[in-house]
Design an enzyme around this catalytic site. Structure first.
Site, short mmCIF file in Angstrom:
data_model
loop_
_atom_site.label_atom_id
_atom_site.label_comp_id
_atom_site.label_asym_id
_atom_site.label_seq_id
_atom_site.Cartn_x
_atom_site.Cartn_y
_atom_site.Cartn_z
N ARG A 148 53.67 41.28 38.24
CA ARG A 148 53.60 39.83 38.04
C ARG A 148 53.03 39.17 39.29
NH1 ARG A 148 60.07 38.51 38.32
NH2 ARG A 148 59.72 38.40 36.06
N THR A 150 52.71 37.55 42.73
CA THR A 150 53.47 37.72 43.97
C THR A 150 53.03 36.77 45.07
OG1 THR A 150 51.94 39.38 44.86
CG2 THR A 150 53.78 40.20 43.50
N TRP A 161 39.81 44.40 47.47
CA TRP A 161 38.92 44.37 46.31
C TRP A 161 37.46 44.57 46.71
CZ3 TRP A 161 40.48 45.67 41.91
CH2 TRP A 161 41.77 45.35 41.47
N ARG A 256 40.34 33.36 35.64
CA ARG A 256 40.17 34.75 36.04
C ARG A 256 39.61 35.63 34.95
NH1 ARG A 256 45.29 36.15 40.01
NH2 ARG A 256 45.21 34.24 41.23
N CYS A 353 51.12 44.37 49.94
CA CYS A 353 52.21 43.83 49.12
C CYS A 353 52.80 45.01 48.38
CB CYS A 353 51.68 42.78 48.16
SG CYS A 353 52.75 42.42 46.75
N CYS A 356 52.46 44.95 44.51
CA CYS A 356 51.05 45.10 44.14
C CYS A 356 50.59 46.53 44.37
CB CYS A 356 50.18 44.13 44.94
SG CYS A 356 50.67 42.40 44.83
#
Length: 382
Positions: A148, A150, A161, A256, A353, A356
């Site tokens: 979810r 964060t 990325w 997104r 994270c 993540c």
């Protein structure tokens, strides 16, 4: 071939695609997004999925059956616990981008089962697998640590990325690296200051060159599908910082995914590749003995897995892996494809994270396992 890697991580990526609204049970949020008659249909997809062997409607129909089966499986002890090392250092740069939001934290639990057999890197592997015998590895209950929002974003997430998408750059000069001492393509990852270049997870390329060869298009679409899956989860369980409640965020989804149809298309594409892998390995899965120490639960899990693989095998072929690496000149391309995907799996250790990182590693393991099934073994092996 370890089923904890082979099936449950792959199933979780399928569930990720399911969360994107491909099948029931859907929230009203997702129903409205995919309703073709709605005035605000952001994601009206139809026809044949590019580079696949089936259409969007076929995927949605089969997922009507798969979705409840998958959700039944992930509640079982064998599938809801995942063991991994959350403390590995990033192998490419020094990572200081730790998320300060409490939602980033992962709740671990005590040892549940005997340690799995030590994982070793094999030439057939498309990802660097977790060593579940590692003394620093911990068990995580995935149901209590959902994927979810964060708050993890900014330069740290952008660097990850950017590194992932730079692995699309094929035909680099070969070099020798730590992956078994083999000659592998060089990674383009560099220690650079990326602040301001990629400031959130929404950034991803939308279009791959139409002249790109099939193998490279498949690689890109799988990475984009992974990214889309992660974005969809974030938008579907977003923290309202005013009310403190978790729930769908329509604006997040539109910015997104919804306003970039290529991203949703790639989520479907990743889904059909994974579905093809489960179909191919179905006989192997039917013969696998699930063992957690609870004979009743293990028998129930075996029945559920058999039901799932029967469903996956009952449909027409969704993806034809034999089209890839078919020429006599494609062996080097296959090795580069494999090496770059391994690099992406290693990049997951650079995520600042914990939650993540957990879900990134889990999903990339699922896709890597599917690729291993499709491209490292003949049909007769299973």
């Amino acid at each position: 071939m370890a089923v904890p890697l082979l099936l449950f991580s792959t199933c979780r990526v399928l569930i990720s695609a399911s969360h994107s609204g491909l099948g029931p049970p859907r929230s009203e949020f997702m129903e409205n997004l995919l309703d073709k008659t709605s005035e605000q249909n952001y994601c009206s997809l139809s026809g044949i999925i590019s580079d696949a062997c089936c259409g969007y409607k076929t995927v949605e129909k089969i997922n009507d059956e798969l979705f409840p089966q998958l959700h039944g499986l992930v509640k079982a002890n064998f599938f809801k616990y995942y063991k991994l090392n959350l403390f590995k250092e990033c192998p490419f740069w020094t990572e200081y981008g730790q998320c300060v939001n409490r939602a980033c934290a992962v709740e671990t639990i005590d040892e549940l089962f005997q340690p799995y057999k030590k994982c070793e890197f094999k030439e057939q592997d498309f990802c660097v697998v977790e060593d579940e015998a590692d003394v620093e590895s911990v068990f995580v209950n995935l149901l209590e640590n959902p994927e979810r929002f964060t708050g993890y974003a900014g330069a740290s997430a952008g660097r990850v990325w950017k590194a992932v998408y730079e692995e699309n750059c094929f035909n680099s000069a070969p070099t020798t690296n730590s992956l078994g001492g083999k000659s592998q393509p060089a990674s383009p990852i560099k220690k650079t200051n990326l602040a301001g270049i990629f400031n959130n997870i929404a950034n991803q390329p939308d279009v791959v060159d139409s002249d790109t060869c099939f193998e490279k298009r498949v690689y890109y679409r799988l990475i984009s599908g992974l990214h889309s899956s992660i974005s969809i989860h974030i938008c579907n369980e977003y923290l309202n910082q005013t009310t403190g409640q978790w729930g769908p965020n329509l604006d997040c989804f539109i910015s997104r995914i919804g306003s970039h149809p290529e991203r949703l298309e790639n989520a479907y594409f990743t889904y059909v590749v994974l579905l093809r892998a489960i179909s191919k390995v179905s006989d192997y899965l039917k013969g696998y003995e699930f063992c957690t120490g609870n004979k009743v639960q293990d028998s129930e899990v075996k029945d559920m897995v058999n039901q799932l693989v029967n469903t996956a095998k009952s449909i027409p072929e969704t993806f034809d892996e034999k089209q890839m690496f078919a020429s006599s000149q494609s062996s080097l391309l296959k090795e580069e494809f494999k090496a770059r995907f391994r690099n992406v799996s290693k990049i997951m250790d650079c995520v600042g994270c914990d939650k993540c990182r957990l879900w990134g590693k889990l999903q990339i393991s699922g896709i890597g396992t599917a690729l291993k099934i499709l491209f490292s073994y003949d049909d007769e092996f299973f």
